[in-house]
Design an enzyme around this catalytic site. Structure first.
Site, PDB file in Angstrom:
ATOM      1  CD  GLN A  86     -14.779  -0.481  -2.586  1.00  0.00           C
ATOM      2  OE1 GLN A  86     -15.994  -0.621  -2.424  1.00  0.00           O
ATOM      3  NE2 GLN A  86     -14.098  -1.163  -3.479  1.00  0.00           N
ATOM      4  CG  HIS A  91      -8.747  -2.762  -1.994  1.00  0.00           C
ATOM      5  ND1 HIS A  91      -9.684  -2.074  -2.724  1.00  0.00           N
ATOM      6  CD2 HIS A  91      -8.598  -2.083  -0.841  1.00  0.00           C
ATOM      7  CE1 HIS A  91     -10.083  -1.019  -2.041  1.00  0.00           C
ATOM      8  NE2 HIS A  91      -9.451  -1.004  -0.874  1.00  0.00           N
ATOM      9  CG  PHE A  92      -9.036  -9.254   0.499  1.00  0.00           C
ATOM     10  CD1 PHE A  92      -9.222  -9.508  -0.849  1.00  0.00           C
ATOM     11  CD2 PHE A  92      -9.979  -9.716   1.404  1.00  0.00           C
ATOM     12  CE1 PHE A  92     -10.332 -10.216  -1.290  1.00  0.00           C
ATOM     13  CE2 PHE A  92     -11.091 -10.415   0.969  1.00  0.00           C
ATOM     14  CZ  PHE A  92     -11.273 -10.668  -0.381  1.00  0.00           C
ATOM     15  CG  ASP A 108      -2.026   1.016   1.164  1.00  0.00           C
ATOM     16  OD1 ASP A 108      -1.698   2.220   1.022  1.00  0.00           O
ATOM     17  OD2 ASP A 108      -3.196   0.642   1.254  1.00  0.00           O
TER      18      ASP A 108
END
Ligand code: 5GP
Ligand code: ZN
Length: 143
Positions: free
Chosen positions: A96, A102-103, A33
């Site tokens: 979100q 996405h996890f 990320d």
């Protein structure tokens, strides 16, 4: 569904913009990320565009999430963490921001500043039974 042409994660999956990938197979990639909640914060995504989890087939969800056990182990170990959160948001109301499934795999340590506990509620009389019946019926229709 959002426009795939404008989707940042579709561009990452296609290699059109750079990312720091930690794993990749035919259907999934995982990468750092860019704004980590803790060092080692990783995102796992399907390569194809789906805005929310309910748009994906169960088989594809199974294929993508099969990467979670080793990702959780690696992120926790490499970050020197004591545990981690796996978090997946569906829709703007849930938080979100990027509309491509996405996890998050987020390393955690006791006493870190991230927090977790949300204010839990309780059911009014009869309401849990109503929700139970409605969920059973709807799942029967969807499955
Ligand atoms: P969400 O809030 O949608 O659940 O999480 C989106 C995540 O994507 C955020 O944690 C954000 O830092 C991350 N992110 C957004 N844009 C990029 C990008 O271009 N590259 C990477 N690696 N992560 C991104
Ligand atoms: Zn996308």
């Amino acid at each position: 569904m959002s426009d795939e042409a404008d989707c940042i994660f579709c561009k990452i999956a296609a290699g059109e913009i750079p990312s720091m990938k930690v794993l990749e197979d035919g259907q999934s990639i995982a990468f750092l990320d860019i704004n980590p909640l803790a060092e080692g914060h990783v995102l796992l995504i399907p390569k194809n565009h789906f805005e929310t989890l309910d748009e994906m087939s169960p088989d594809l969800v199974a294929a993508v999430t099969a990467h979670l056990p080793p990702l959780v182990a690696a992120v926790t170990r490499v970050a020197g963490a004591e545990g981690c959160n796996v978090l997946q948001n569906n829709g703007r109301a849930s938080g979100q921001v990027v509309p491509h499934v996405h996890f998050h795999v987020i390393p955690r340590r006791a006493g870190d500043s991230l927090g977790y506990r949300w204010p839990a509620g309780s059911y009014a009389a009869g309401r849990a039974e109503q929700m139970h019946a409605a969920l059973q019926q709807t799942l029967g229709e969807l499955m």
